[in-house]
Design an enzyme around this catalytic site. Structure first.
Site, PDB file in Angstrom:
ATOM      1  N   GLU A  91       0.835  -1.202   0.000  1.00 32.87           N
ATOM      2  CA  GLU A  91       0.000   0.000   0.000  1.00 32.87           C
ATOM      3  C   GLU A  91       0.867   1.248   0.000  1.00 32.87           C
ATOM      4  O   GLU A  91       1.919   1.273   0.630  1.00 32.87           O
ATOM      5  CB  GLU A  91      -0.922  -0.010   1.225  1.00 32.87           C
ATOM      6  CG  GLU A  91      -1.962  -1.123   1.102  1.00 32.87           C
ATOM      7  CD  GLU A  91      -2.868  -1.281   2.305  1.00 32.87           C
ATOM      8  OE1 GLU A  91      -3.984  -1.797   2.117  1.00 32.87           O
ATOM      9  OE2 GLU A  91      -2.478  -0.928   3.435  1.00 32.87           O
ATOM     10  N   CYS A 104       3.484   8.497   1.166  1.00 32.98           N
ATOM     11  CA  CYS A 104       3.953   7.530   2.162  1.00 32.98           C
ATOM     12  C   CYS A 104       4.183   6.202   1.438  1.00 32.98           C
ATOM     13  O   CYS A 104       3.260   5.614   0.873  1.00 32.98           O
ATOM     14  CB  CYS A 104       2.920   7.399   3.279  1.00 32.98           C
ATOM     15  SG  CYS A 104       3.397   6.202   4.517  1.00 32.98           S
ATOM     16  N   CYS A 111       6.242  -7.232   6.809  1.00 35.44           N
ATOM     17  CA  CYS A 111       7.333  -6.703   7.635  1.00 35.44           C
ATOM     18  C   CYS A 111       7.854  -7.809   8.527  1.00 35.44           C
ATOM     19  O   CYS A 111       7.077  -8.610   9.047  1.00 35.44           O
ATOM     20  CB  CYS A 111       6.823  -5.537   8.490  1.00 35.44           C
ATOM     21  SG  CYS A 111       8.146  -4.656   9.358  1.00 35.44           S
ATOM     22  N   CYS A 115       6.524  -5.155  15.938  1.00 31.28           N
ATOM     23  CA  CYS A 115       5.946  -4.083  16.768  1.00 31.28           C
ATOM     24  C   CYS A 115       4.488  -4.460  17.024  1.00 31.28           C
ATOM     25  O   CYS A 115       3.699  -4.589  16.083  1.00 31.28           O
ATOM     26  CB  CYS A 115       6.013  -2.734  16.057  1.00 31.28           C
ATOM     27  SG  CYS A 115       7.673  -2.301  15.507  1.00 31.28           S
ATOM     28  N   CYS A 118       1.365  -2.433  15.628  1.00 34.81           N
ATOM     29  CA  CYS A 118       1.303  -2.099  14.206  1.00 34.81           C
ATOM     30  C   CYS A 118       0.651  -3.233  13.409  1.00 34.81           C
ATOM     31  O   CYS A 118       1.062  -4.392  13.526  1.00 34.81           O
ATOM     32  CB  CYS A 118       2.720  -1.848  13.692  1.00 34.81           C
ATOM     33  SG  CYS A 118       2.785  -1.526  11.920  1.00 34.81           S
ATOM     34  N   CYS A 336      -0.837   5.703   9.901  1.00 36.13           N
ATOM     35  CA  CYS A 336       0.370   5.012  10.371  1.00 36.13           C
ATOM     36  C   CYS A 336       0.001   3.739  11.113  1.00 36.13           C
ATOM     37  O   CYS A 336      -0.835   3.774  12.019  1.00 36.13           O
ATOM     38  CB  CYS A 336       1.111   5.870  11.389  1.00 36.13           C
ATOM     39  SG  CYS A 336       2.108   7.128  10.712  1.00 36.13           S
TER      40      CYS A 336
HETATM   41  N1  SAH Z   1       9.370   0.191   9.974  1.00 37.49           N
HETATM   42  C1  SAH Z   1       9.528   1.609   9.974  1.00 37.49           C
HETATM   43  C2  SAH Z   1       8.537   2.358   9.100  1.00 37.49           C
HETATM   44  C3  SAH Z   1       7.095   1.944   9.086  1.00 37.49           C
HETATM   45  S1  SAH Z   1       6.054   2.421  10.402  1.00 37.49           S
HETATM   46  C4  SAH Z   1       9.523   2.136  11.390  1.00 37.49           C
HETATM   47  O1  SAH Z   1       9.313   1.351  12.304  1.00 37.49           O
HETATM   48  O2  SAH Z   1       9.786   3.307  11.601  1.00 37.49           O
HETATM   49  C5  SAH Z   1       5.890   4.150  10.347  1.00 37.49           C
HETATM   50  C6  SAH Z   1       5.581   4.766  11.716  1.00 37.49           C
HETATM   51  O3  SAH Z   1       4.263   4.420  12.164  1.00 37.49           O
HETATM   52  C7  SAH Z   1       6.529   4.284  12.798  1.00 37.49           C
HETATM   53  O4  SAH Z   1       6.949   5.349  13.605  1.00 37.49           O
HETATM   54  C8  SAH Z   1       5.650   3.338  13.589  1.00 37.49           C
HETATM   55  O5  SAH Z   1       6.115   3.129  14.869  1.00 37.49           O
HETATM   56  C9  SAH Z   1       4.330   4.048  13.524  1.00 37.49           C
HETATM   57  N2  SAH Z   1       3.179   3.206  13.870  1.00 37.49           N
HETATM   58  C10 SAH Z   1       3.083   1.864  13.817  1.00 37.49           C
HETATM   59  N3  SAH Z   1       1.856   1.450  14.239  1.00 37.49           N
HETATM   60  C11 SAH Z   1       1.180   2.575  14.575  1.00 37.49           C
HETATM   61  C12 SAH Z   1      -0.144   2.807  15.054  1.00 37.49           C
HETATM   62  N4  SAH Z   1      -0.994   1.816  15.275  1.00 37.49           N
HETATM   63  N5  SAH Z   1      -0.510   4.089  15.282  1.00 37.49           N
HETATM   64  C13 SAH Z   1       0.330   5.112  15.031  1.00 37.49           C
HETATM   65  N6  SAH Z   1       1.584   4.946  14.553  1.00 37.49           N
HETATM   66  C14 SAH Z   1       2.011   3.692  14.325  1.00 37.49           C
END
Ligand code: SAH
Length: 345
Positions: A91, A104, A111, A115, A118, A336
């Protein structure tokens, strides 16, 4: 299987034509069609003879991405489901605001990180995106931005699916094409790569003197908490991350941005605020507080406004620049952490 012509550099293309008894400048023309014009097919290359186009079609393919579905949010955000040549999906999102239009971009299919907050992490990593697939997302969203908002994109963030630094070589090659005059000619100052904090690769980027910006998903400066919500980070301790960031700043003179979500009962207390401030003081940096977007994990919910204000107050008291990132495209799961190849009707 035929090779994707875009895996050839300009030099490779010129020597390919030479060794097939064509003038080498044709290499330049084809390169221009591929990267400047983002061609989908050899038929578009109208200054190349029909015979030569057939010859190219027999030898190569152009695995351009295709937009499979578009979803529009009430706030103007557009989410694209992008189909790759092997039918896998990623996406990419176009986020318009008054001052900016941001693309974006995804760097991997799924991935490999875990996390817990996420949605993408639940998809598992299937493969890395190629440099041209990274480039195509940007050129496609750029066209979309011109079409819907009458302006080209102003910024690019690698905050879509995947961990960009775990696809290091392709990321750097993709960014080279995005920034080069033969490609889109977008300034690297307008590009931000977001990483979950892989120290070794932050050091490598500093050594290679990259010109784009760096954001790090910190979310907690207390090891125990960070390891709990981002279990892979056990392998990437905070002291190493701190050293890598210092190294980055000394080499590039660019402040990093720490991305940080404040969650109810997880990091919404003074102990966490103090740890963050201390971490930030190690080298010049800023904090971007991100609104939490709900996923299906009941363990996480946003902290109260009062707690978030406490963070802002304390950071400002300590002269650490802090901004808030509002969620965009929440209604279509485009915000995000919500990218999971799901469609909301
Ligand atoms: N893998 C990379 C980039 C992808 S995530 C990273 O970890 O930075 C992009 C951003 O979205 C990251 O800062 C991540 O921590 C944040 N993110 C992930 N899940 C989220 C959520 N449920 N709500 C808000 N931000 C989130």
């Amino acid at each position: 299987m035929k090779k994707d012509v875009r895996s050839l550099s300009l030099k490779d293309l010129c020597s390919f034509f030479e060794s097939n008894n064509y003038p080498s400048y044709i290499g330049k023309q084809v390169h221009h069609w591929l990267w400047k014009k983002s061609s989908f097919s050899f038929d578009e290359m109208t200054n190349i003879s029909l015979e030569l186009r057939d010859f190219l079609k027999n030898k190569f393919v152009i695995n351009h991405i295709k937009i499979d579905k578009i979803q529009k949010s009430n706030d103007g955000t557009i989410k694209n489901a992008v189909k790759l040549f092997d039918n896998l999906l990623v996406e990419s999102v176009l986020i318009p605001t008054e001052k900016r239009t941001t693309a974006c971009i995804s760097s991997q299919v799924g991935c490999s990180l875990d996390c817990d907050f996420c949605a993408t992490s639940k998809l598992k990593r299937i493969r890395n995106l190629n440099p041209d697939e990274i480039f195509d997302q940007v050129s496609t969203i750029n066209l979309q931005s011109k079409l819907y908002f009458n302006r080209p994109i102003s910024n690019i963030v690698f905050m879509g699916m995947g961990e960009p630094l775990l696809n290091y070589n392709n990321l750097i090659l993709g960014i080279e094409k995005i920034t080069s005059k033969e490609g889109l000619g977008i300034s690297p100052k307008r590009i931000t790569v977001s990483t979950s904090g892989i120290s070794k690769l932050i050091v490598r980027m500093a050594d290679e003197n990259v010109k784009f910006n760096l954001a790090i998903s910190l979310h907690s400066a207390i090891e125990k908490t960070r390891n709990k919500i981002m279990p892979f980070s056990i392998k990437f301790p905070l002291n190493e991350l701190k050293e890598a960031v210092k190294y980055w700043y000394n080499k590039t003179r660019k402040k990093v941005t720490y991305e940080y979500i404040v969650w109810n009962g997880i990091n919404d207390n003074l102990k966490h605020i103090k740890a963050l401030i201390e971490f930030c003081k190690a080298s010049p940096s800023k904090v971007n507080l991100i609104q939490y977007n709900n996923t299906e994990n009941p363990f996480f919910s946003s902290a109260s406004e009062k707690k978030i204000q406490e963070y802002i107050f304390e950071l400002e008291e300590n002269k650490i620049p802090v901004t808030i990132r509002k969620s965009r495209g929440k209604d279509i799961d485009a915000a995000c952490g919500q990218l999971a190849n799901r469609e909301i009707n």
